[in-house]
Motif scaffolding. Structure first.
Motif, mmCIF file in Angstrom:
data_model
loop_
_atom_site.group_PDB
_atom_site.id
_atom_site.type_symbol
_atom_site.label_atom_id
_atom_site.label_comp_id
_atom_site.label_asym_id
_atom_site.label_seq_id
_atom_site.Cartn_x
_atom_site.Cartn_y
_atom_site.Cartn_z
ATOM 1 N N GLN A 59 2.360 -4.636 7.500
ATOM 2 C CA GLN A 59 3.200 -5.826 7.350
ATOM 3 C C GLN A 59 2.904 -6.828 8.462
ATOM 4 N N ALA B 171 -2.816 5.106 1.760
ATOM 5 C CA ALA B 171 -2.966 5.219 3.213
ATOM 6 C C ALA B 171 -3.617 6.544 3.576
ATOM 7 N N MET C 93 0.845 -1.168 0.000
ATOM 8 C CA MET C 93 0.000 0.000 0.000
ATOM 9 C C MET C 93 0.892 1.233 0.000
ATOM 10 N N ASN C 94 0.611 2.179 -0.880
ATOM 11 C CA ASN C 94 1.442 3.369 -0.952
ATOM 12 C C ASN C 94 0.906 4.452 -0.027
ATOM 13 N N GLU D 31 2.021 1.660 6.217
ATOM 14 C CA GLU D 31 2.506 0.574 5.372
ATOM 15 C C GLU D 31 3.305 -0.446 6.197
#
Length: 104
Positions: free
Chosen positions: A49, A6, A1-2, A45
């Motif tokens: 994770q 976000a 996701m960039n 981002e």
């Protein structure tokens, strides 16, 4: 996701309740970006994770940054690869999963 994705997710935040025991206050995009720049919360981002490790291949449906009883928490809704919607709460400072339950 960039970062743009976000930021768009954070735009979906609604007005929150006043900070009081048992209530959560939603933080707006400007507040979230300030907290990130100051190093108070993890980049979204990076936080995602942790979700990816717990639920590989899952799809992000919704995310909100809230303050609950003085703790900054990301409330995240995901769709798992098995088609189950899960609601997670993650500590915004370190990414720890605080709550993980199937969404009704």
């Amino acid at each position: 996701m960039n970062l743009r994705s976000a930021a768009l997710l954070l735009l979906s935040l609604s007005c929150g309740f006043a900070a009081a025991p048992g209530f959560a206050r939603d933080l707006d995009q400007d507040e979230a970006l300030r907290l990130r720049r100051e190093g108070i919360i993890m980049p979204f981002e990076q936080l995602m994770q942790h979700v990816g490790k717990a639920y590989p291949g899952s799809t992000l449906l919704e995310a909100e940054l809230e303050e609950e009883d003085g703790v900054l928490v990301y409330e995240v809704e995901i769709l798992t690869t098995s088609g189950v919607v899960r609601e997670l709460e993650l500590d915004a400072r370190d990414g720890r999963i605080l709550k993980d339950e199937e969404d009704d």
